[in-house]
Write a protein that holds these residues in place. Structure first.
Motif, PDB file in Angstrom:
ATOM      1  N   ALA A  50     -72.767 -39.804 -20.351  1.00  0.00           N
ATOM      2  CA  ALA A  50     -72.803 -38.367 -20.064  1.00  0.00           C
ATOM      3  C   ALA A  50     -74.016 -37.685 -20.684  1.00  0.00           C
ATOM      4  N   GLY A  51     -74.790 -38.433 -21.494  1.00  0.00           N
ATOM      5  CA  GLY A  51     -76.006 -37.884 -22.064  1.00  0.00           C
ATOM      6  C   GLY A  51     -75.944 -37.515 -23.524  1.00  0.00           C
ATOM      7  N   ARG A 106     -68.660 -43.756 -22.445  1.00  0.00           N
ATOM      8  CA  ARG A 106     -68.622 -42.627 -21.524  1.00  0.00           C
ATOM      9  C   ARG A 106     -69.463 -41.463 -22.046  1.00  0.00           C
ATOM     10  N   TRP A 138     -66.428 -32.332 -30.128  1.00  0.00           N
ATOM     11  CA  TRP A 138     -65.458 -33.128 -29.384  1.00  0.00           C
ATOM     12  C   TRP A 138     -64.806 -34.129 -30.331  1.00  0.00           C
ATOM     13  N   THR A 147     -73.743 -31.155 -28.370  1.00  0.00           N
ATOM     14  CA  THR A 147     -72.369 -31.548 -28.690  1.00  0.00           C
ATOM     15  C   THR A 147     -72.336 -32.598 -29.795  1.00  0.00           C
ATOM     16  N   GLN A 160     -64.571 -38.377 -15.733  1.00  0.00           N
ATOM     17  CA  GLN A 160     -64.931 -37.010 -15.331  1.00  0.00           C
ATOM     18  C   GLN A 160     -65.603 -36.213 -16.454  1.00  0.00           C
ATOM     19  N   LEU A 161     -65.752 -36.823 -17.639  1.00  0.00           N
ATOM     20  CA  LEU A 161     -66.329 -36.077 -18.760  1.00  0.00           C
ATOM     21  C   LEU A 161     -67.770 -35.671 -18.469  1.00  0.00           C
ATOM     22  N   ARG A 162     -68.057 -34.422 -18.715  1.00  0.00           N
ATOM     23  CA  ARG A 162     -69.410 -33.890 -18.571  1.00  0.00           C
ATOM     24  C   ARG A 162     -69.736 -33.059 -19.812  1.00  0.00           C
ATOM     25  N   LEU A 163     -70.946 -33.183 -20.306  1.00  0.00           N
ATOM     26  CA  LEU A 163     -71.357 -32.394 -21.472  1.00  0.00           C
ATOM     27  C   LEU A 163     -71.864 -31.034 -21.023  1.00  0.00           C
ATOM     28  N   ALA A 164     -71.318 -29.999 -21.648  1.00  0.00           N
ATOM     29  CA  ALA A 164     -71.832 -28.653 -21.382  1.00  0.00           C
ATOM     30  C   ALA A 164     -73.110 -28.404 -22.157  1.00  0.00           C
ATOM     31  N   SER A 165     -73.321 -29.179 -23.229  1.00  0.00           N
ATOM     32  CA  SER A 165     -74.505 -29.006 -24.072  1.00  0.00           C
ATOM     33  C   SER A 165     -74.871 -30.338 -24.713  1.00  0.00           C
ATOM     34  N   ARG A 166     -76.170 -30.616 -24.766  1.00  0.00           N
ATOM     35  CA  ARG A 166     -76.634 -31.822 -25.444  1.00  0.00           C
ATOM     36  C   ARG A 166     -76.569 -31.653 -26.961  1.00  0.00           C
TER      37      ARG A 166
END
Length: 315
Positions: free
Chosen positions: A295-296, A291, A195, A274, A266-272
């Motif tokens: 999101a983690g 943010r 990202w 990232t 609205q950001l969400r991680l598809a994978s930790r």
């Protein structure tokens, strides 16, 4: 009280005074930008005596052995003689290759160094226009061996920007210290989601890093978000969209400052796994980082570079 000496000038300062302030307040012009030991604009050399250095790790051992110090990070504690950086003597010669506008407020400066410069995408370089200096991040890649490219935010007046506006192709310009900076591309990220979040001309170094990742055939998904004051501020919209059309794993999102808060929420991680790189105005870098952490995203998977504008403000 310790004495400070520069060339044929000598004066007394209070013990513990910041070296950069002591020099500038006494009429010895030493440029600065970040005051955090990152930009290296305030590089000076201790010829005799020494100072208390709060960031000894900011310079290489070889530089320190030669007496070089970052004035913003040093305190005067004893008599010391200082040699200030002279771009004509200490800098590298270069000339302006081209100047053109990428938008209403962004000036693209391309320069050709007299000698090839080894660097990697995302690094900083100190530029001297006459006796005015400013650190800028490279937007070019080492493969662009014809020139070095920089994106200058010209929304507000400033000594360096005003000086550069007067330049034309073929004019001389001097190069100072090359710095690593926080941003880079690591081939070990090859399979991981990448990202890239930028505001304003913070897009410049990330544009270089994006192209480096694509050059190395990055396999993970790449998400680039650019926040600009308004739609006209997306000064690299066309080349970014062209890259996205060519590379299916690249998604480009162009947001205005008004749209960004809701979009970031609205950001969400598809994978930790990232890996995130953020760059731009301090307020936006902080907003991006906050943010991403919420999101983690693990903190060690975020690299950030802050553009201090010294009065420009905004994105």
């Amino acid at each position: 009280m310790p004495e400070l000496k520069v060339a044929d000038r000598q004066w007394t300062v209070a013990a513990g005074d910041n070296l950069l302030d002591a020099l500038n307040q006494s009429g010895v012009p030493v440029p600065y930008s970040c005051r955090a030991g990152s930009c290296h604009a305030c590089l000076v050399q201790c010829v005799s005596g020494d100072v208390r250095d709060n960031r000894p790790d900011a310079l290489t051992p070889a530089q320190r052995d030669q007496g070089w110090r970052l004035a913003c990070q040093c305190q005067v504690i004893e008599d010391v003689q200082i040699h200030t950086f002279d771009p004509q003597r200490d800098g590298q010669a270069a000339e302006v290759a081209a100047l053109d506008w990428l938008g209403a407020d962004v000036l693209r400066l391309r320069i050709t160094p007299q000698r090839p410069l080894r660097y990697r995408a995302g690094q900083h370089l100190l530029l001297w226009a006459g006796d005015v200096a400013r650190p800028y991040s490279l937007a070019s890649l080492p493969e662009d061996d014809r020139f070095l490219e920089f994106h200058l935010d010209c929304r507000a007046p400033g000594q360096f920007v005003d000086a550069v506006r007067q330049l034309k192709a073929g004019d001389p310009i001097r190069l100072g210290e090359l710095r690593g900076g926080a941003l880079h591309y690591d081939p070990n990220w090859h399979e991981r989601p990448l990202w890239l979040l930028a505001s304003g001309t913070g897009l410049g170094p990330l544009f270089g890093i994006l192209r480096e990742a694509l050059r190395q055939q990055h396999q993970g998904a790449i998400r680039l978000i650019h926040v600009a004051r308004d739609a006209a501020g997306h000064y690299l919209e066309k080349p970014l969209q062209a890259l996205a059309a060519k590379h299916p794993n690249l998604n480009v999102e162009l947001l205005t400052a008004a749209e960004a808060p809701d979009a970031l929420a609205q950001l969400r991680l598809a994978s930790r796994q990232t890996q995130a790189l953020v760059c731009g105005h301090p307020d936006w870098v902080e907003a991006f980082a906050k943010r991403l952490y919420l999101a983690g995203l693990p903190r060690n998977q975020l690299l950030a570079d802050v553009f201090l504008t010294r009065g420009n403000g905004g994105v």
